[in-house]
Design an enzyme around this catalytic site. Sequence first.
Site, PDB file in Angstrom:
ATOM      1  N   LYS A  79      -0.546  12.037  18.044  1.00 23.54           N
ATOM      2  CA  LYS A  79      -0.755  12.147  19.484  1.00 23.54           C
ATOM      3  C   LYS A  79      -0.163  13.421  20.080  1.00 23.54           C
ATOM      4  CE  LYS A  79      -1.571   7.304  20.452  1.00 23.54           C
ATOM      5  NZ  LYS A  79      -1.349   6.716  19.107  1.00 23.54           N
TER       6      LYS A  79
HETATM    7  C1  PLP Z   1      -2.275   5.824  18.609  1.00 26.64           C
HETATM    8  C2  PLP Z   1      -2.270   5.675  17.124  1.00 26.64           C
HETATM    9  C3  PLP Z   1      -3.402   5.245  16.413  1.00 26.64           C
HETATM   10  C4  PLP Z   1      -4.684   4.829  17.110  1.00 26.64           C
HETATM   11  O1  PLP Z   1      -5.371   5.906  17.662  1.00 26.64           O
HETATM   12  P1  PLP Z   1      -6.541   5.657  18.733  1.00 26.64           P
HETATM   13  O2  PLP Z   1      -6.985   6.992  19.144  1.00 26.64           O
HETATM   14  O3  PLP Z   1      -5.936   4.848  19.839  1.00 26.64           O
HETATM   15  O4  PLP Z   1      -7.605   4.874  18.017  1.00 26.64           O
HETATM   16  C5  PLP Z   1      -3.332   5.201  15.028  1.00 26.64           C
HETATM   17  N1  PLP Z   1      -2.198   5.506  14.370  1.00 26.64           N
HETATM   18  C6  PLP Z   1      -1.087   5.914  15.012  1.00 26.64           C
HETATM   19  C7  PLP Z   1       0.131   6.204  14.226  1.00 26.64           C
HETATM   20  C8  PLP Z   1      -1.078   6.021  16.408  1.00 26.64           C
HETATM   21  O5  PLP Z   1       0.036   6.413  17.042  1.00 26.64           O
END
Ligand code: PLP
Length: 431
Positions: free
Chosen positions: A107
């Site tokens: 993220k």
């Molecule tokens: C947020 C997250 C996801 C999911 O991603 P999305 O875009 O919400 O589908 C998967 N793995 C990790 C480690 C995350 O932090």
Amino acid sequence: MKYYSTNKNSERVSFKEATIRGQAPDNGLYFPGTIPQVDKSLINEIERLSNEEIAFQVIKPYVGGELNEDDLFSIVSETISFPIPLIKVNDHIFSLELFHGPTLAFKDVGARFMSRCLGHFLKNENKKVTVLVATSGDTGGAVANGFYDVPGVDVIIVYPSGKISPVQEKQLTTLGKNIEALEVEGTFDDCQQMVKQAFADREINKKLFLTSANSINVARWLPQQFYYFFAYKQWTDKAHAPVISVPSGNFGNICAGILAKQSGLPVHHFIAACNVNDAVTKYLQTEIFQPQTALPTLSNAMDVGNPSNFIRILEIFHHQFPDLAKNLSSYNITDEETLATIKDVYEQSKYLLDPHGAVGYLSLRRFLQTHPGRKGIFLETAHPVKFPAAVEKATTKKIEIPPSLSSLMKIEKQSRKMNASYESFKNFLLD
Ligand SMILES: *Cc1c(COP(=O)(O)O)cnc(C)c1O
């Protein structure tokens, strides 16, 4: 580029407006008016281009003149100033490691891009914006880190007390300055509910300009396309496009990948790798989308019962089910299978997965079993050290903490405790 709302009941807006607002006034999600096609040379010569050059070319049409080229290029360069390597795990499976950013999860890219765009747009506006975000773990750290010290922006992160990992908690409670952490005695759903209610509260909106920093914001969602281009750049078998498996919760990341494919990136097929939360798997079987209550799992960043970005995937395929089904498969992996996968891959390939990556790996393996001859990539979305309890349980080995984290773990946390009532939250915001 103009963005329309998926609810089709709001006016079209620019990238700048969509970034500042987050969600459309009719509660839809903003979606690009056209899907731009990348230049053929970007694909054919991708190995010779720098990551900055690739990212700049990919995002430029979406920003559509709202930032000048020099500013956009420096925002992009800062956003991706860390490695995103493709690592061979075995003969058929490769891992795209998205955890080398400052908070050790994917993220970071979206949060860094959005914060820099928002900071830039606000510079000339003389406007103060409050970013309000509820987190089940990784979003909070990435947003705190991305927005730290950005002028004109205050950040309030709402998280459930005792329900996020110790590393995650330190990442969002130790920065200070314009970042405030609210520790709610309740669940993630309580936190999300409080935030949602605040967005809809007139009294609050008269006093504060609120915006959201989760993946509904186009400036957080769109730059996630970069990963897929970087993966292809490092893919050696260009004659056979890869299958790509994406650990999915709110479906922002995978939706960005599908968008990249629609704009010309060679990808054979996408896999939505999910834990037992199976709203999308059921949809692919029945064509009926039924939101659910989220079930808790070891891959907790994907504990989502009603994935908010799924509507954008439908929009990409013009709500035509056959096209969607041709491009996307989905698997559900249990906690037992997640632990067994971490153990097996560690023993057989000496590669350490986190629980989310393990869901991605096993989903990809299932697909390849029925498609022999294909090879694929799964996205490793978080560093295993962010989820030490599950990883140590699977491998029965202590996990090493990198030096950057051990100093973070020594800093005292600063949070404001609050009960899970909207009244307290509202009073705090109005104060
Ligand atoms: C947020 C997250 C996801 C999911 O991603 P999305 O875009 O919400 O589908 C998967 N793995 C990790 C480690 C995350 O932090």
